[in-house]
Enzyme design. Structure first.
Site, PDB file in Angstrom:
ATOM      1  N   CYS A 129       0.499  -1.047  -0.134  1.00  0.00           N
ATOM      2  CA  CYS A 129      -0.002  -0.053  -0.116  1.00  0.00           C
ATOM      3  C   CYS A 129       0.750   1.270   0.133  1.00  0.00           C
ATOM      4  CB  CYS A 129      -1.039   0.300   1.373  1.00  0.00           C
ATOM      5  SG  CYS A 129      -1.813   1.269   1.216  1.00  0.00           S
ATOM      6  N   CYS A 154      -0.472   4.582   2.447  1.00  0.00           N
ATOM      7  CA  CYS A 154       0.101   3.529   3.559  1.00  0.00           C
ATOM      8  C   CYS A 154       1.632   3.835   3.820  1.00  0.00           C
ATOM      9  CB  CYS A 154      -0.620   2.211   3.998  1.00  0.00           C
ATOM     10  SG  CYS A 154      -2.411   1.824   3.132  1.00  0.00           S
ATOM     11  N   ASP A 155       2.253   3.753   3.303  1.00  0.00           N
ATOM     12  CA  ASP A 155       3.264   3.648   3.528  1.00  0.00           C
ATOM     13  C   ASP A 155       4.489   4.820   2.526  1.00  0.00           C
ATOM     14  OD1 ASP A 155       2.356   1.508   5.460  1.00  0.00           O
ATOM     15  OD2 ASP A 155       3.305  -0.537   4.295  1.00  0.00           O
TER      16      ASP A 155
END
Ligand code: NAP
Length: 335
Positions: free
Chosen positions: A152, A155-156
């Site tokens: 992701c 997200c990261d």
């Protein structure tokens, strides 16, 4: 992998109260609150069907984790996946349709589901449970997940500022997310097993013209190396037959998606990859069970197709309920 978990709060509907307040019998249960499920709910709510949506992770699904959506009509400047998902959700909330966070473990032909060990019945079910990212399936992937391996980018991505990272895959997801990751990383290498990207041409052009993106063609990742974190990738070049080891600080894996259909595959027909088979009215092989969105077998996986299918599924469910539970139908059953 970044797992998105939802902590249950007092403001969220609790399963017990949903069952008690609604007598555990719904017109419609929609499994999944991505674009398909939320659109189905919008249409079901407007048809005044007593509807329950169940979502196991994130409202908006995969779309919500997409940084910028440029091919959903009506947003010429593009819109963030999170903002679009909020708009979908808002329309459903206005109709006061409950969204319950939980994991459906089983569905049955009698149109009941099991969630947290409890059975909830409905007159119809729509499966809109989407997909999840496919694993690469190589050594080091499980061990280093969350320690340099991610599925992701939104997200990261921020954890990889000024780092040298790679993206595995050559489809729309891989190329789109590689472009997104250039905001943070020093260098992003797209590692693709062929010499031609599968992604849409507009994305390919952008990637190939991006000074931070480098292409590693014809290459398979054989092993992800590192003690505590990702340190290097062992590659095999299909064309030259040469093996190399390249230093790398992170790897984002985008090699396709698998359908979230395990809870349903003993009940409805699926193709060999687990995608649910439907007809044009979004009917599955079981009467009263419909499916839409990324979880179905089709040729174009897009938000715009998912929303269209969601509308069709809701309309088909409404017709099914009307026919199956009309006074005439009841008379036929009891006669
Ligand atoms: P995808 O289109 O299926 O692409 C998967 C990519 O990973 C392909 O390039 C494939 O290579 C490669 N791959 C598959 N298995 C591999 C393996 N074991 N090792 C190395 N590489 C492997 O998947 P996706 O990009 O996740 O997209 C899923 C669907 O969502 C698609 O229909 C896509 O169009 C849609 N989507 C659309 C958008 C958008 O419109 N902006 C954004 C994201 C996703 P080959 O090409 O050689 O098969």
């Amino acid at each position: 992998m970044t797992t998105i978990t939802i902590e249950k709060t007092d403001t969220m509907p609790q399963l017990e109260s949903i069952i008690q307040n609604d007598g555990s019998f719904f017109d419609l249960i929609i499994i999944g609150a991505g674009p398909a499920g939320l659109t189905a709910a919008l249409y079901a709510g407007r048809a005044r069907l007593k509807t329950l949506i169940i979502e196991k992770a994130l409202i908006g699904g995969m779309a919500a984790t997409t940084d910028r959506i440029e091919n959903y009509p009506g947003f010429p400047e593009g819109i963030s996946g999170m903002d679009l998902s909020h708009k979908f959700e808002e329309a459903v909330r206005k109709l006061e349709i409950p969204i319950y966070y939980g994991d459906v473990t089983t569905i049955s032909r009698d149109r009941s589901i099991i969630i947290e060990g409890k059975k909830i019945k409905a007159k119809a079910i729509i499966i809109a449970s989407g997909t999840e990212t496919k694993k690469l399936g190589v050594e080091g992937e499980d061990r280093l997940r969350g320690r340099g391996i991610s599925y992701c980018a939104t997200c990261d991505g921020p954890f990889y500022r000024d780092k040298n990272i790679a993206v595995a895959g050559g489809g729309n997801s891989a190329v789109e997310e590689a472009i997104y990751l250039t905001r943070f990383a020093k260098k992003v290498s797209i590692i693709h097993r062929r010499e031609k990207l599968r992604a849409d041409k507009i994305l390919v052009e952008r990637a190939l013209n991006d000074p931070k993106i480098f292409m590693i063609w014809d290459s398979i990742i054989e092993k992800i190396e590192g003690e505590k974190r990702v340190e290097a990738l062992s590659l095999y070049n299909n064309a030259t037959k040469i093996k190399t080891k390249i230093p790398m600080e992170g790897l984002f894996i985008y090699v396709g998606r698998t359908p979230n259909s395990s809870f349903a595959k003993e009940v409805v027909n699926t193709n060999k990859n687990g995608f649910i088979k439907t007809d044009q009215e979004m009917k599955t092989s079981v009467p009263g069970i419909f499916a839409c969105g990324d979880v179905i077998s089709k040729s174009l996986w897009q938000i715009v197709t998912a929303t269209g299918e969601g509308a069709v599924a809701a309309e088909s469910a409404r017709k099914f309920i009307e026919e199956e539970y009309s006074d005439n139908a009841k008379k036929t059953i009891t006669a």
